[in-house]
Design a protein around this motif. Structure first.
Motif, PDB file in Angstrom:
ATOM      1  N   GLU A  31       0.835  -1.205   0.000  1.00  0.00           N
ATOM      2  CA  GLU A  31       0.000   0.000   0.000  1.00  0.00           C
ATOM      3  C   GLU A  31       0.873   1.261   0.000  1.00  0.00           C
ATOM      4  OE1 GLU A  31      -3.962   1.287   2.496  1.00  0.00           O
ATOM      5  OE2 GLU A  31      -2.956  -0.601   2.943  1.00  0.00           O
ATOM      6  N   ILE A  44      -4.901  10.860  -0.770  1.00  0.00           N
ATOM      7  CA  ILE A  44      -5.464   9.523  -1.005  1.00  0.00           C
ATOM      8  C   ILE A  44      -6.292   9.128   0.219  1.00  0.00           C
ATOM      9  CG2 ILE A  44      -4.860   7.081  -1.273  1.00  0.00           C
ATOM     10  CD1 ILE A  44      -2.283   8.883  -2.637  1.00  0.00           C
ATOM     11  N   THR A  47      -7.345   2.776  -0.427  1.00  0.00           N
ATOM     12  CA  THR A  47      -6.684   1.956  -1.455  1.00  0.00           C
ATOM     13  C   THR A  47      -7.175   0.526  -1.303  1.00  0.00           C
ATOM     14  OG1 THR A  47      -4.841   1.313  -0.050  1.00  0.00           O
ATOM     15  CG2 THR A  47      -4.534   3.293  -1.389  1.00  0.00           C
ATOM     16  N   VAL A  60      -7.096   2.988  -6.265  1.00  0.00           N
ATOM     17  CA  VAL A  60      -6.696   4.090  -5.378  1.00  0.00           C
ATOM     18  C   VAL A  60      -7.780   5.148  -5.461  1.00  0.00           C
ATOM     19  CG1 VAL A  60      -4.990   5.910  -5.007  1.00  0.00           C
ATOM     20  CG2 VAL A  60      -4.239   3.642  -5.755  1.00  0.00           C
TER      21      VAL A  60
END
Length: 315
Positions: A31, A44, A47, A60
């Protein structure tokens, strides 16, 4: 445009999403490595890594749609590809708008797709049309079609989950192009999920199932669509009906006669669509299907009583 035009052709027509689908990652990619690749473009929020049979794909999710768009645009125009551990990574928009981490069975990527074709009857979409549409993404190994309560469905087997995922991403929710459908079908939508199957068991080549990896698989005789009806001539005698399908009996078999041999012999007169070989009363017979009556009649006239091999063998 590179040789991967199959992957490219839908890339620019995809609806942007703040979730990106990454393919061709190093196996068991961590990750942290995904975050490292994506964080220059924005925040982000989620994920999902090690997706697919080869565990080399990931999703993502960015906080904001524009961040995802900037990443896709950057790599679409950059001469340097996106890379993780020296491997080129392919990036496209996901057809999902968010990452849901509780996987339902149809979301676990495999190499076989379950396709429901909505708005059609079983006879409306031929197996050849399905093959044409799904071959745009890679080599299709096998197809099996069937009717279920859900409607007309097909199982489509690819070499690997990455190819199947690319096909699913591009085609889920779309329609088969209009020109490939019969006139009475207004619209047909594809609904695609992953099947738990990994290898389809195809026993016959027929209008319902195909194995493109095995040219020697027998053709199911019922798959040859000749319409045979009895015709009575002017003299009151039964006349052999004309048909686009020839029935050949082969005598004095000194050599093996395979589908390939028959294909070579009968192709001299026109396109051979299907061949089925079977044993009857201890002898060998074959059905050969041409597109039309005329071609079949010419081939029959030319080959009747002739030998495949010199010396009177295989008449």
């Amino acid at each position: 445009m590179s040789s991967s035009s199959g992957q490219q052709q839908f890339r620019y027509t995809q609806t942007p999403s703040k979730v990106l689908h990454l393919r061709n990652l190093p196996w068991e990619c961590a990750e942290e490595e995904l975050v490292e690749l994506c964080k220059p473009f924005g925040k982000i929020v989620n994920t999902k890594s090690n997706v697919g049979a080869n565990r080399n794909q990931a999703f993502v999710e960015f906080a904001d749609l524009n961040q995802a768009i900037s990443m896709v645009s950057y790599y679409a125009s950059s001469s340097d590809p996106a890379q993780v551990r020296g491997k080129t990574v392919y990036i496209q928009y996901s057809n999902r708008q968010e990452i849901v981490n509780n996987k339902s069975p149809g979301d676990v990527a495999g190499n076989v797709l379950l396709v429901t074709i909505e708005g059609v009857e079983a006879g409306d979409v031929s197996i050849d049309v399905i093959h044409l549409v799904f071959s745009a993404f890679g080599f299709v190994h096998k197809i099996a079609t069937f009717e279920k309560a859900a409607g007309f469905q097909a199982l489509i087997q690819y070499t690997d989950a990455a190819t199947a995922s690319a096909a699913r991403e591009a085609l889920d929710g779309r329609s088969i192009p209009r020109y490939l459908l019969p006139d009475h079908v207004a619209m047909c939508h594809l609904r695609i999920s992953f099947s738990a199957h990994t290898d389809l068991n195809i026993k016959f080549q027929s209008h319902r199932s195909r194995d493109y990896t095995n040219p020697y698989l027998p053709v199911n005789p019922s798959a040859i669509e000749g319409t045979l009806q009895t015709v009575v001539g002017p003299d009151g005698k039964k006349k052999e009906p004309e048909s686009n399908v020839l029935l050949a009996s082969i005598e004095n078999m000194q050599y093996a006669v395979t589908v390939d041999v028959l294909h070579t012999v009968f192709s001299a007169f026109g396109m051979v669509q299907k061949i089925a070989i079977f044993e009857k009363n201890g002898g060998m017979q074959a059905l050969i299907q041409y597109p039309d009556l005329t071609t079949a009649a010419v081939a029959k006239e030319a080959l009747e009583g002739h030998c495949i091999y010199d010396g009177g063998y295989c008449t």
